[in-house]
Design a protein around this motif. Structure first.
Motif, mmCIF file in Angstrom:
data_model
loop_
_atom_site.group_PDB
_atom_site.id
_atom_site.type_symbol
_atom_site.label_atom_id
_atom_site.label_comp_id
_atom_site.label_asym_id
_atom_site.label_seq_id
_atom_site.Cartn_x
_atom_site.Cartn_y
_atom_site.Cartn_z
ATOM 1 N N LEU A 165 0.886 -1.168 0.000
ATOM 2 C CA LEU A 165 0.000 0.000 0.000
ATOM 3 C C LEU A 165 0.919 1.213 0.000
ATOM 4 O O LEU A 165 1.616 1.466 0.993
ATOM 5 C CB LEU A 165 -0.907 0.033 1.230
ATOM 6 C CG LEU A 165 -2.018 -0.991 1.318
ATOM 7 C CD1 LEU A 165 -2.776 -0.867 2.637
ATOM 8 C CD2 LEU A 165 -2.997 -0.841 0.156
ATOM 9 N N SER A 166 0.929 1.958 -1.081
ATOM 10 C CA SER A 166 1.901 3.048 -1.221
ATOM 11 C C SER A 166 1.798 4.058 -0.092
ATOM 12 O O SER A 166 2.820 4.568 0.371
ATOM 13 C CB SER A 166 1.754 3.729 -2.577
ATOM 14 O OG SER A 166 0.475 4.304 -2.711
ATOM 15 N N PHE A 167 0.593 4.342 0.379
ATOM 16 C CA PHE A 167 0.458 5.337 1.434
ATOM 17 C C PHE A 167 1.082 4.873 2.748
ATOM 18 O O PHE A 167 1.506 5.693 3.551
ATOM 19 C CB PHE A 167 -0.989 5.803 1.624
ATOM 20 C CG PHE A 167 -2.000 4.724 1.953
ATOM 21 C CD1 PHE A 167 -2.255 4.358 3.259
ATOM 22 C CD2 PHE A 167 -2.718 4.114 0.934
ATOM 23 C CE1 PHE A 167 -3.200 3.391 3.566
ATOM 24 C CE2 PHE A 167 -3.668 3.140 1.219
ATOM 25 C CZ PHE A 167 -3.907 2.778 2.544
ATOM 26 N N MET A 168 1.192 3.576 2.963
ATOM 27 C CA MET A 168 1.903 3.056 4.133
ATOM 28 C C MET A 168 3.391 2.911 3.821
ATOM 29 O O MET A 168 4.241 3.305 4.628
ATOM 30 C CB MET A 168 1.329 1.710 4.573
ATOM 31 C CG MET A 168 -0.055 1.804 5.178
ATOM 32 S SD MET A 168 -0.667 0.197 5.738
ATOM 33 C CE MET A 168 0.091 0.134 7.375
ATOM 34 N N ASP A 169 3.705 2.341 2.670
ATOM 35 C CA ASP A 169 5.101 2.095 2.322
ATOM 36 C C ASP A 169 5.910 3.390 2.236
ATOM 37 O O ASP A 169 7.053 3.448 2.706
ATOM 38 C CB ASP A 169 5.205 1.327 1.006
ATOM 39 C CG ASP A 169 4.714 -0.110 1.135
ATOM 40 O OD1 ASP A 169 4.766 -0.675 2.252
ATOM 41 O OD2 ASP A 169 4.289 -0.668 0.113
#
Length: 156
Positions: free
Chosen positions: A14-18
């Motif tokens: 998940l880009s927003f977490m990564d």
């Protein structure tokens, strides 16, 4: 090489977490490689980032069915308290404890990301959570009861 280099093992998909996790790893490495003169300022940057990072995760949890006092959020509170204690020590000129905290965070973070954060990522994907809008695209997938554990099958 930093004690905690960014690696594929930290990627949750998940880009927003990564993206946020990569920023944490980068800030921790900057703290680790800093001079004693730079460390207090960088440590405060790490605290500000981590406070925001954890706050966003907790917003996502609350929006998708986690109880306010879940164990994931509790772990966040403990880590932030330790970071702030480090800042207080730095104000007294004590930097050795922060150097030790950096090593401890480098050991703690992968385990936290690969367990609690991975469970959160799986949950967010399952409910179709959009971090940009706060929309839950699959409200029928929300839990019937608030999640008090970390969100994983072993501690929910």
């Amino acid at each position: 090489m930093p004690a905690l280099p960014w690696s594929e093992g930290l990627v949750l998909g998940l880009s927003f977490m990564d993206d946020t996790h990569k920023e944490f790893v980068d800030l921790l490495a900057r703290c680790e490689g800093s001079t004693d003169a730079q460390l207090p300022v960088l440590w405060n940057e790490l605290i500000a980032h981590t406070d925001d990072h954890f706050g966003r995760e907790e917003e996502w949890m609350l929006a998708t069915g986690f109880a306010a006092g879940n164990c994931h959020a509790t772990q966040h509170k403990v880590v932030l308290q330790v970071l702030r204690e480090g800042a207080a020590m730095a104000r007294q000129g004590e930097l050795a404890p922060i150097r030790q905290m950096i090593r401890e965070l480098a050991a703690w973070f992968p385990q936290h990301a690969q367990t609690m954060d991975a469970a959160l990522a799986l949950h967010l994907r399952g409910v179709g959570y959009d971090a940009a809008t706060g929309e839950v695209r699959h409200p029928d997938a929300l839990p019937l009861e608030e999640i008090s554990g970390c969100g994983g099958a072993s501690c929910s």
